[in-house]
Design a protein around this motif. Sequence first.
Motif, PDB file in Angstrom:
ATOM      1  N   LYS A  76       0.843  -1.191   0.000  1.00 42.14           N
ATOM      2  CA  LYS A  76       0.000   0.000   0.000  1.00 42.14           C
ATOM      3  C   LYS A  76       0.878   1.240   0.000  1.00 42.14           C
ATOM      4  O   LYS A  76       1.966   1.239   0.577  1.00 42.14           O
ATOM      5  CB  LYS A  76      -0.924  -0.004   1.214  1.00 42.14           C
ATOM      6  N   LEU A  77       0.370   2.291  -0.645  1.00 41.97           N
ATOM      7  CA  LEU A  77       1.111   3.542  -0.738  1.00 41.97           C
ATOM      8  C   LEU A  77       0.407   4.619   0.064  1.00 41.97           C
ATOM      9  O   LEU A  77      -0.816   4.583   0.238  1.00 41.97           O
ATOM     10  CB  LEU A  77       1.207   3.982  -2.197  1.00 41.97           C
ATOM     11  N   TRP A 110       6.752   7.970 -11.909  1.00 38.21           N
ATOM     12  CA  TRP A 110       6.967   6.561 -12.199  1.00 38.21           C
ATOM     13  C   TRP A 110       5.694   6.031 -12.844  1.00 38.21           C
ATOM     14  O   TRP A 110       4.609   6.166 -12.287  1.00 38.21           O
ATOM     15  CB  TRP A 110       7.262   5.768 -10.935  1.00 38.21           C
ATOM     16  N   PHE A 111       5.842   5.422 -13.989  1.00 38.87           N
ATOM     17  CA  PHE A 111       4.693   4.911 -14.738  1.00 38.87           C
ATOM     18  C   PHE A 111       4.564   3.400 -14.551  1.00 38.87           C
ATOM     19  O   PHE A 111       5.529   2.659 -14.719  1.00 38.87           O
ATOM     20  CB  PHE A 111       4.840   5.223 -16.231  1.00 38.87           C
ATOM     21  N   TYR A 112       3.364   2.990 -14.192  1.00 41.23           N
ATOM     22  CA  TYR A 112       2.999   1.576 -14.079  1.00 41.23           C
ATOM     23  C   TYR A 112       1.831   1.323 -15.013  1.00 41.23           C
ATOM     24  O   TYR A 112       1.247   2.264 -15.559  1.00 41.23           O
ATOM     25  CB  TYR A 112       2.620   1.215 -12.634  1.00 41.23           C
ATOM     26  N   LEU A 117       3.022   7.253 -10.131  1.00 37.68           N
ATOM     27  CA  LEU A 117       3.448   7.774  -8.838  1.00 37.68           C
ATOM     28  C   LEU A 117       4.222   9.063  -9.093  1.00 37.68           C
ATOM     29  O   LEU A 117       5.205   9.062  -9.827  1.00 37.68           O
ATOM     30  CB  LEU A 117       4.334   6.768  -8.095  1.00 37.68           C
ATOM     31  N   HIS A 118       3.782  10.167  -8.486  1.00 35.51           N
ATOM     32  CA  HIS A 118       4.423  11.465  -8.678  1.00 35.51           C
ATOM     33  C   HIS A 118       5.244  11.793  -7.433  1.00 35.51           C
ATOM     34  O   HIS A 118       4.723  11.732  -6.312  1.00 35.51           O
ATOM     35  CB  HIS A 118       3.363  12.556  -8.891  1.00 35.51           C
ATOM     36  N   PHE A 119       6.498  12.147  -7.653  1.00 34.42           N
ATOM     37  CA  PHE A 119       7.398  12.479  -6.558  1.00 34.42           C
ATOM     38  C   PHE A 119       7.897  13.907  -6.701  1.00 34.42           C
ATOM     39  O   PHE A 119       8.156  14.390  -7.801  1.00 34.42           O
ATOM     40  CB  PHE A 119       8.622  11.553  -6.569  1.00 34.42           C
ATOM     41  N   SER A 120       8.052  14.576  -5.567  1.00 37.58           N
ATOM     42  CA  SER A 120       8.735  15.857  -5.496  1.00 37.58           C
ATOM     43  C   SER A 120       9.939  15.608  -4.603  1.00 37.58           C
ATOM     44  O   SER A 120       9.789  15.314  -3.412  1.00 37.58           O
ATOM     45  CB  SER A 120       7.819  16.928  -4.898  1.00 37.58           C
ATOM     46  N   LYS A 126       1.670  12.372  -5.101  1.00 36.55           N
ATOM     47  CA  LYS A 126       0.407  12.124  -5.790  1.00 36.55           C
ATOM     48  C   LYS A 126       0.419  10.729  -6.394  1.00 36.55           C
ATOM     49  O   LYS A 126       1.436  10.265  -6.901  1.00 36.55           O
ATOM     50  CB  LYS A 126       0.232  13.166  -6.911  1.00 36.55           C
ATOM     51  N   VAL A 127      -0.729  10.051  -6.320  1.00 33.24           N
ATOM     52  CA  VAL A 127      -0.896   8.757  -6.951  1.00 33.24           C
ATOM     53  C   VAL A 127      -2.092   8.853  -7.894  1.00 33.24           C
ATOM     54  O   VAL A 127      -3.184   9.242  -7.480  1.00 33.24           O
ATOM     55  CB  VAL A 127      -1.168   7.635  -5.907  1.00 33.24           C
ATOM     56  N   VAL A 128      -1.862   8.532  -9.150  1.00 34.48           N
ATOM     57  CA  VAL A 128      -2.934   8.532 -10.145  1.00 34.48           C
ATOM     58  C   VAL A 128      -3.205   7.081 -10.535  1.00 34.48           C
ATOM     59  O   VAL A 128      -2.283   6.370 -10.925  1.00 34.48           O
ATOM     60  CB  VAL A 128      -2.544   9.337 -11.407  1.00 34.48           C
ATOM     61  N   THR A 129      -4.453   6.666 -10.381  1.00 32.79           N
ATOM     62  CA  THR A 129      -4.824   5.295 -10.719  1.00 32.79           C
ATOM     63  C   THR A 129      -5.792   5.312 -11.887  1.00 32.79           C
ATOM     64  O   THR A 129      -6.753   6.090 -11.892  1.00 32.79           O
ATOM     65  CB  THR A 129      -5.495   4.600  -9.510  1.00 32.79           C
TER      66      THR A 129
END
Length: 132
Positions: A76-77, A110-112, A117-120, A126-129
């Motif tokens: 889990k994130l 990071w693309f899955y 997954l967005h990192f600063s 941010k997590v986009v599903t």
Amino acid sequence: ISRIHIRKLTRSNALFKIISKTSLDDCANIVKMNKEQKEAERKSQEAEYAKYKAERRSELISKYGEKYGNLVNDHKLEIGMTKEMCKDAMIFPPSDICTKTTAFGNESIWFYTYSQLHFSGDKLVKVVTYSF
């Protein structure tokens, strides 16, 4: 057919029945032993996997603390996790990584297959599903 042939056939049939019964009993025992062996192997594998899961959970908790160690172990994130935590939490590596430098610092995505997954810097922001 003569009486001699009938006796031979009768004896042959009786012998065949004895051999068949013995062979069937042997086959049944072999099948039973194979089932028992497979069941024992399955139980052994389950025990090994349970041991692995417990060891992994313990390692992750000692590495990241109780809260994040359990989250990572459960795949889990949570916003605020580090890249290393996310890497350990995800089952597969990202298919692609896009990194850019802005006035606010380094940002990366990071693309899955079904998410981003967005990192600063090193923190998850941010997590986009995707849903299909």
